[in-house]
Design a protein around this motif. Structure first.
Motif, PDB file in Angstrom:
ATOM      1  N   ALA A 108       0.846  -1.189   0.000  1.00  0.00           N
ATOM      2  CA  ALA A 108       0.000   0.000   0.000  1.00  0.00           C
ATOM      3  C   ALA A 108       0.881   1.238   0.000  1.00  0.00           C
ATOM      4  O   ALA A 108       2.043   1.205   0.420  1.00  0.00           O
ATOM      5  CB  ALA A 108      -0.937   0.011   1.206  1.00  0.00           C
ATOM      6  N   TRP A 109       0.348   2.328  -0.503  1.00  0.00           N
ATOM      7  CA  TRP A 109       1.002   3.629  -0.418  1.00  0.00           C
ATOM      8  C   TRP A 109      -0.086   4.696  -0.412  1.00  0.00           C
ATOM      9  O   TRP A 109      -1.221   4.446  -0.803  1.00  0.00           O
ATOM     10  CB  TRP A 109       1.994   3.851  -1.563  1.00  0.00           C
ATOM     11  N   SER A 110       0.263   5.859   0.068  1.00  0.00           N
ATOM     12  CA  SER A 110      -0.731   6.910   0.233  1.00  0.00           C
ATOM     13  C   SER A 110      -0.332   8.138  -0.562  1.00  0.00           C
ATOM     14  O   SER A 110       0.850   8.401  -0.814  1.00  0.00           O
ATOM     15  CB  SER A 110      -0.901   7.268   1.704  1.00  0.00           C
ATOM     16  N   ARG A 111      -1.354   8.884  -0.948  1.00  0.00           N
ATOM     17  CA  ARG A 111      -1.164  10.123  -1.691  1.00  0.00           C
ATOM     18  C   ARG A 111      -2.192  11.108  -1.172  1.00  0.00           C
ATOM     19  O   ARG A 111      -3.366  11.011  -1.508  1.00  0.00           O
ATOM     20  CB  ARG A 111      -1.324   9.881  -3.190  1.00  0.00           C
ATOM     21  N   GLY A 112      -1.755  12.022  -0.313  1.00  0.00           N
ATOM     22  CA  GLY A 112      -2.708  12.886   0.355  1.00  0.00           C
ATOM     23  C   GLY A 112      -3.588  12.050   1.273  1.00  0.00           C
ATOM     24  O   GLY A 112      -3.112  11.252   2.070  1.00  0.00           O
ATOM     25  N   SER A 113      -4.888  12.206   1.124  1.00  0.00           N
ATOM     26  CA  SER A 113      -5.824  11.432   1.941  1.00  0.00           C
ATOM     27  C   SER A 113      -6.192  10.102   1.304  1.00  0.00           C
ATOM     28  O   SER A 113      -6.904   9.304   1.911  1.00  0.00           O
ATOM     29  CB  SER A 113      -7.096  12.253   2.179  1.00  0.00           C
ATOM     30  N   ALA A 114      -5.713   9.854   0.080  1.00  0.00           N
ATOM     31  CA  ALA A 114      -6.055   8.614  -0.630  1.00  0.00           C
ATOM     32  C   ALA A 114      -5.051   7.519  -0.302  1.00  0.00           C
ATOM     33  O   ALA A 114      -3.842   7.759  -0.265  1.00  0.00           O
ATOM     34  CB  ALA A 114      -6.087   8.848  -2.136  1.00  0.00           C
ATOM     35  N   GLN A 115      -5.554   6.320  -0.057  1.00  0.00           N
ATOM     36  CA  GLN A 115      -4.726   5.152   0.209  1.00  0.00           C
ATOM     37  C   GLN A 115      -4.932   4.157  -0.917  1.00  0.00           C
ATOM     38  O   GLN A 115      -6.055   3.821  -1.274  1.00  0.00           O
ATOM     39  CB  GLN A 115      -5.128   4.521   1.548  1.00  0.00           C
ATOM     40  N   PHE A 116      -3.820   3.669  -1.511  1.00  0.00           N
ATOM     41  CA  PHE A 116      -3.885   2.718  -2.614  1.00  0.00           C
ATOM     42  C   PHE A 116      -3.312   1.377  -2.152  1.00  0.00           C
ATOM     43  O   PHE A 116      -2.243   1.324  -1.559  1.00  0.00           O
ATOM     44  CB  PHE A 116      -3.110   3.242  -3.828  1.00  0.00           C
ATOM     45  N   GLU A 117      -4.038   0.312  -2.463  1.00  0.00           N
ATOM     46  CA  GLU A 117      -3.631  -1.038  -2.072  1.00  0.00           C
ATOM     47  C   GLU A 117      -3.314  -1.867  -3.317  1.00  0.00           C
ATOM     48  O   GLU A 117      -4.016  -1.783  -4.326  1.00  0.00           O
ATOM     49  CB  GLU A 117      -4.740  -1.702  -1.259  1.00  0.00           C
ATOM     50  N   LEU A 118      -2.252  -2.672  -3.213  1.00  0.00           N
ATOM     51  CA  LEU A 118      -1.805  -3.483  -4.345  1.00  0.00           C
ATOM     52  C   LEU A 118      -2.870  -4.514  -4.722  1.00  0.00           C
ATOM     53  O   LEU A 118      -3.371  -5.246  -3.873  1.00  0.00           O
ATOM     54  CB  LEU A 118      -0.497  -4.188  -3.999  1.00  0.00           C
ATOM     55  N   PHE A 119      -3.209  -4.562  -6.012  1.00  0.00           N
ATOM     56  CA  PHE A 119      -4.182  -5.518  -6.515  1.00  0.00           C
ATOM     57  C   PHE A 119      -3.499  -6.670  -7.250  1.00  0.00           C
ATOM     58  O   PHE A 119      -3.791  -7.834  -7.000  1.00  0.00           O
ATOM     59  CB  PHE A 119      -5.175  -4.814  -7.439  1.00  0.00           C
ATOM     60  N   ARG A 120      -2.557  -6.354  -8.139  1.00  0.00           N
ATOM     61  CA  ARG A 120      -1.818  -7.390  -8.866  1.00  0.00           C
ATOM     62  C   ARG A 120      -0.617  -6.773  -9.559  1.00  0.00           C
ATOM     63  O   ARG A 120      -0.513  -5.551  -9.700  1.00  0.00           O
ATOM     64  CB  ARG A 120      -2.720  -8.077  -9.897  1.00  0.00           C
ATOM     65  N   THR A 121       0.292  -7.635  -9.976  1.00  0.00           N
ATOM     66  CA  THR A 121       1.508  -7.242 -10.680  1.00  0.00           C
ATOM     67  C   THR A 121       1.706  -8.175 -11.867  1.00  0.00           C
ATOM     68  O   THR A 121       1.441  -9.375 -11.761  1.00  0.00           O
ATOM     69  CB  THR A 121       2.730  -7.320  -9.744  1.00  0.00           C
ATOM     70  N   TRP A 122       2.154  -7.625 -12.975  1.00  0.00           N
ATOM     71  CA  TRP A 122       2.493  -8.492 -14.115  1.00  0.00           C
ATOM     72  C   TRP A 122       3.681  -7.900 -14.870  1.00  0.00           C
ATOM     73  O   TRP A 122       3.997  -6.725 -14.739  1.00  0.00           O
ATOM     74  CB  TRP A 122       1.303  -8.699 -15.037  1.00  0.00           C
ATOM     75  N   GLU A 123       4.314  -8.751 -15.645  1.00  0.00           N
ATOM     76  CA  GLU A 123       5.455  -8.355 -16.465  1.00  0.00           C
ATOM     77  C   GLU A 123       5.215  -8.807 -17.898  1.00  0.00           C
ATOM     78  O   GLU A 123       4.415  -9.715 -18.157  1.00  0.00           O
ATOM     79  CB  GLU A 123       6.749  -8.980 -15.935  1.00  0.00           C
ATOM     80  N   GLY A 124       5.906  -8.173 -18.833  1.00  0.00           N
ATOM     81  CA  GLY A 124       5.765  -8.565 -20.229  1.00  0.00           C
ATOM     82  C   GLY A 124       6.893  -8.007 -21.069  1.00  0.00           C
ATOM     83  O   GLY A 124       7.762  -7.280 -20.574  1.00  0.00           O
ATOM     84  N   GLU A 125       6.860  -8.355 -22.336  1.00  0.00           N
ATOM     85  CA  GLU A 125       7.871  -7.902 -23.279  1.00  0.00           C
ATOM     86  C   GLU A 125       7.225  -7.782 -24.656  1.00  0.00           C
ATOM     87  O   GLU A 125       6.428  -8.636 -25.051  1.00  0.00           O
ATOM     88  CB  GLU A 125       9.044  -8.881 -23.305  1.00  0.00           C
ATOM     89  N   SER A 126       7.550  -6.707 -25.370  1.00  0.00           N
ATOM     90  CA  SER A 126       6.980  -6.469 -26.695  1.00  0.00           C
ATOM     91  C   SER A 126       8.083  -6.039 -27.650  1.00  0.00           C
ATOM     92  O   SER A 126       9.131  -5.535 -27.231  1.00  0.00           O
ATOM     93  CB  SER A 126       5.894  -5.387 -26.643  1.00  0.00           C
ATOM     94  N   THR A 127       7.828  -6.202 -28.930  1.00  0.00           N
ATOM     95  CA  THR A 127       8.756  -5.762 -29.975  1.00  0.00           C
ATOM     96  C   THR A 127       8.299  -4.421 -30.527  1.00  0.00           C
ATOM     97  O   THR A 127       7.131  -4.252 -30.899  1.00  0.00           O
ATOM     98  CB  THR A 127       8.822  -6.789 -31.113  1.00  0.00           C
ATOM     99  N   LEU A 128       9.212  -3.474 -30.558  1.00  0.00           N
ATOM    100  CA  LEU A 128       8.944  -2.158 -31.122  1.00  0.00           C
ATOM    101  C   LEU A 128       9.670  -2.031 -32.456  1.00  0.00           C
ATOM    102  O   LEU A 128      10.823  -2.465 -32.582  1.00  0.00           O
ATOM    103  CB  LEU A 128       9.419  -1.057 -30.163  1.00  0.00           C
ATOM    104  N   TRP A 129       9.026  -1.376 -33.427  1.00  0.00           N
ATOM    105  CA  TRP A 129       9.606  -1.218 -34.753  1.00  0.00           C
ATOM    106  C   TRP A 129       9.869   0.264 -35.019  1.00  0.00           C
ATOM    107  O   TRP A 129       9.033   1.122 -34.721  1.00  0.00           O
ATOM    108  CB  TRP A 129       8.678  -1.776 -35.823  1.00  0.00           C
ATOM    109  N   ARG A 130      11.028   0.532 -35.564  1.00  0.00           N
ATOM    110  CA  ARG A 130      11.380   1.921 -35.849  1.00  0.00           C
ATOM    111  C   ARG A 130      10.456   2.496 -36.914  1.00  0.00           C
ATOM    112  O   ARG A 130      10.176   1.863 -37.929  1.00  0.00           O
ATOM    113  CB  ARG A 130      12.837   2.013 -36.314  1.00  0.00           C
ATOM    114  N   GLY A 131      10.009   3.710 -36.657  1.00  0.00           N
ATOM    115  CA  GLY A 131       9.134   4.371 -37.604  1.00  0.00           C
ATOM    116  C   GLY A 131       7.665   4.035 -37.425  1.00  0.00           C
ATOM    117  O   GLY A 131       6.815   4.651 -38.063  1.00  0.00           O
TER     118      GLY A 131
END
Length: 219
Positions: free
Chosen positions: A97-120
């Motif tokens: 969890a982390w807070s920002r002002g009066s708002a508190q945010f709780e972790l829901f999920r995490t994921w990772e990935g990889e993509s190919t980018l093409w120039r232009g």
């Protein structure tokens, strides 16, 4: 019978009763609960126990004194819906969890990935879990936040941008014109990355990303 002989048994009985009462009182005081506030004197080991309790109290941090969390500080200070250069705050593991002002945010999920980018080519959206569409930019948004880090796997220069649910550009990531960067966005925006750098560079590059999805805690 002489008077002194008649009174002797009663006197002996009185002495015996008094002695028994004294023994009972002594025994009662001796086995009284050592933790009772009415216990007389100091029980064996009492001073040592008091010293240990004082030491434990001193070692326990006061609930008033809060430890500064660098991750929470970084996330609270970063503008919402921003693209930042560099690796960003250390999020391995991601805070629950982390807070920002009066708002508190709780972790829901995490994921990772990889993509190919093409120039232009046009900027490409960072994908959601299991390669699906990124789970943001939908009607009724406003209760979630995402912390996203991205990096060129071969050190290739990248750029990033944010778009709203209509596809309109809201933030260009000129600040991330390097091999890595990070974003803090709400769930009304979508993250995109693009291969940047000199035209004579590689025709394609791989970008890896990690996404931490947070939901606003219910009040």
């Amino acid at each position: 019978m002489p008077r002194f002989l008649r009174s002797t048994p009663f006197a002996l009985a009185a002495v015996i009763a008094a002695s028994a009462g004294g023994l009972y009182a002594a025994a009662t005081l001796g086995v009284r609960d050592a933790d009772s506030p009415h216990t007389f004197g100091v029980r064996p080991g009492g001073a040592a126990g008091t010293a240990q309790a004082a030491h434990a109290a001193a070692a326990t941090p006061s609930p008033v004194a809060e430890k500064t969390d660098p991750v929470n500080t970084a996330l609270a200070a970063a503008p919402m819906n921003s693209v930042q250069a560099g690796s960003g705050p250390e999020l391995s593991p991601a805070p629950d969890a982390w807070s920002r002002g009066s708002a508190q945010f709780e972790l829901f999920r995490t994921w990772e990935g990889e993509s190919t980018l093409w120039r232009g080519s046009r900027p490409q959206i960072i994908l959601g879990p299991e390669g699906n569409w990124f789970p943001a930019g939908q009607p009724g948004c406003g209760e979630g936040a995402y912390v996203i880090s991205f990096r060129g796997t071969e050190g290739d220069v990248l750029a990033a941008q944010l778009r709203d649910s209509t596809g309109a550009l809201t933030r260009s990531g000129d600040e991330s014109g390097r091999a890595e960067g990070w974003m803090l966005i709400d769930d009304c925006h979508l993250p995109y990355v693009q291969l940047a750098g000199a035209p004579g560079g590689p025709a394609s590059a791989e970008v890896g990303y990690t996404v931490h999805e947070y939901h606003r805690a219910s009040s």
